[in-house]
Design a protein around this motif. Sequence first.
Motif, mmCIF file in Angstrom:
data_model
loop_
_atom_site.group_PDB
_atom_site.id
_atom_site.type_symbol
_atom_site.label_atom_id
_atom_site.label_comp_id
_atom_site.label_asym_id
_atom_site.label_seq_id
_atom_site.Cartn_x
_atom_site.Cartn_y
_atom_site.Cartn_z
ATOM 1 N N SER A 41 11.247 10.582 -23.751
ATOM 2 C CA SER A 41 10.508 9.623 -25.039
ATOM 3 C C SER A 41 11.123 10.581 -25.831
ATOM 4 O O SER A 41 11.486 12.476 -25.814
ATOM 5 C CB SER A 41 9.313 9.709 -24.728
ATOM 6 O OG SER A 41 8.055 11.529 -24.998
ATOM 7 N N ASP A 43 8.585 12.104 -27.871
ATOM 8 C CA ASP A 43 7.671 13.412 -27.343
ATOM 9 C C ASP A 43 7.889 14.376 -26.873
ATOM 10 O O ASP A 43 7.757 15.492 -26.864
ATOM 11 C CB ASP A 43 5.988 12.253 -27.219
ATOM 12 C CG ASP A 43 5.575 12.315 -28.151
ATOM 13 O OD1 ASP A 43 5.508 12.671 -29.170
ATOM 14 O OD2 ASP A 43 4.746 10.826 -28.017
ATOM 15 N N GLU A 44 8.600 13.572 -25.820
ATOM 16 C CA GLU A 44 9.759 15.215 -24.525
ATOM 17 C C GLU A 44 10.266 15.766 -25.515
ATOM 18 O O GLU A 44 10.435 16.867 -25.427
ATOM 19 C CB GLU A 44 9.601 14.174 -23.750
ATOM 20 C CG GLU A 44 8.345 13.981 -22.880
ATOM 21 C CD GLU A 44 8.702 12.973 -21.422
ATOM 22 O OE1 GLU A 44 10.295 13.662 -20.612
ATOM 23 O OE2 GLU A 44 8.732 11.884 -20.716
ATOM 24 N N VAL A 46 11.019 16.483 -28.715
ATOM 25 C CA VAL A 46 9.868 17.754 -29.802
ATOM 26 C C VAL A 46 9.593 18.844 -28.687
ATOM 27 O O VAL A 46 9.332 19.929 -29.228
ATOM 28 C CB VAL A 46 9.572 16.446 -30.707
ATOM 29 C CG1 VAL A 46 8.267 17.909 -31.270
ATOM 30 C CG2 VAL A 46 9.886 15.638 -31.779
ATOM 31 N N VAL A 47 8.870 18.732 -27.570
ATOM 32 C CA VAL A 47 8.150 19.591 -26.583
ATOM 33 C C VAL A 47 9.486 20.707 -26.321
ATOM 34 O O VAL A 47 9.204 21.454 -26.025
ATOM 35 C CB VAL A 47 7.526 18.782 -26.121
ATOM 36 C CG1 VAL A 47 6.921 19.881 -24.752
ATOM 37 C CG2 VAL A 47 6.197 17.929 -26.361
ATOM 38 N N GLN A 50 11.072 22.111 -28.528
ATOM 39 C CA GLN A 50 9.587 23.752 -29.067
ATOM 40 C C GLN A 50 10.215 24.139 -28.315
ATOM 41 O O GLN A 50 10.122 26.082 -28.165
ATOM 42 C CB GLN A 50 8.292 23.239 -28.954
ATOM 43 C CG GLN A 50 7.555 23.636 -29.466
ATOM 44 C CD GLN A 50 5.880 23.079 -29.118
ATOM 45 O OE1 GLN A 50 5.219 22.440 -29.418
ATOM 46 N NE2 GLN A 50 5.354 23.666 -27.218
ATOM 47 N N SER A 93 5.353 18.779 -33.702
ATOM 48 C CA SER A 93 4.951 18.190 -32.670
ATOM 49 C C SER A 93 5.271 16.590 -34.000
ATOM 50 O O SER A 93 5.487 17.023 -34.402
ATOM 51 C CB SER A 93 2.702 17.397 -32.823
ATOM 52 O OG SER A 93 2.190 18.227 -34.176
ATOM 53 N N VAL A 94 5.121 15.060 -33.047
ATOM 54 C CA VAL A 94 5.553 13.981 -33.918
ATOM 55 C C VAL A 94 4.629 13.996 -35.158
ATOM 56 O O VAL A 94 3.082 13.664 -34.771
ATOM 57 C CB VAL A 94 6.333 13.367 -33.160
ATOM 58 C CG1 VAL A 94 6.578 11.947 -33.889
ATOM 59 C CG2 VAL A 94 7.093 13.616 -32.024
ATOM 60 N N THR A 97 7.548 8.634 -37.015
ATOM 61 C CA THR A 97 8.954 8.178 -37.105
ATOM 62 C C THR A 97 9.285 6.706 -37.756
ATOM 63 O O THR A 97 8.282 6.018 -37.554
ATOM 64 C CB THR A 97 8.851 7.517 -35.285
ATOM 65 O OG1 THR A 97 8.857 6.800 -35.069
ATOM 66 C CG2 THR A 97 8.479 8.925 -34.521
ATOM 67 N N VAL A 129 12.952 11.260 -37.758
ATOM 68 C CA VAL A 129 12.110 11.961 -37.132
ATOM 69 C C VAL A 129 11.186 13.036 -38.232
ATOM 70 O O VAL A 129 11.790 14.188 -38.198
ATOM 71 C CB VAL A 129 11.526 12.691 -35.518
ATOM 72 C CG1 VAL A 129 10.201 13.155 -35.150
ATOM 73 C CG2 VAL A 129 12.242 11.110 -34.588
ATOM 74 N N VAL A 131 8.855 16.204 -38.004
ATOM 75 C CA VAL A 131 8.427 17.374 -37.009
ATOM 76 C C VAL A 131 7.221 17.926 -38.008
ATOM 77 O O VAL A 131 7.558 18.454 -38.654
ATOM 78 C CB VAL A 131 9.285 17.106 -36.128
ATOM 79 C CG1 VAL A 131 8.226 18.526 -35.259
ATOM 80 C CG2 VAL A 131 10.233 16.586 -34.843
#
Length: 161
Positions: A41, A43-44, A46-47, A50, A93-94, A97, A129, A131
């Motif tokens: 995903s 979100d995953e 972006v993590v 990070q 964090s997102v 989008t 995206v 962020v």
Amino acid sequence: MKRSSSLNPVIIVIICILMAVKLFDLMSLYGRILPSGGKKSIDELVVGYQDAVNAGNSSDYMKLIPRSERTSSEKSYIKEKILDYSGNNYKMSVASTDSADKSSAYSGTAKLVLLDPLFSPIVEEKVNVKVLVEYDKGSYYEMISVYHINGRYYIDDVDVL
């Protein structure tokens, strides 16, 4: 006269060439269908981004971009530059989008084909995206382009020549 049942050497060479082409075709198809890396995903992704930046881990970062973009010059550039950003304890964090138009996905596929004509994946969708990046000195927004390839998401990394 008895006819020999042995194969002509020319036929053997042709069969070997056809088998090599078919094997190469299967390997190419494998690279297109099952790309390595990425996340399930956005979100995953972006993590993962990070975590790789905070740790200064270039190999984890390289897993977040499509294999076609993992060139030797890109790897050495990332190894040099990622340490400049590590240790700042970024929190990402997102924020939003936005799916890009289909021509962006086509141009993404074309770019990957130019980088790796044999094993390049087909981009299904390109997503812009936004962020939110927070760290000790404040916060800011960063825009990243993300490719959706076979159910996984990858960062469209800046090309290094």
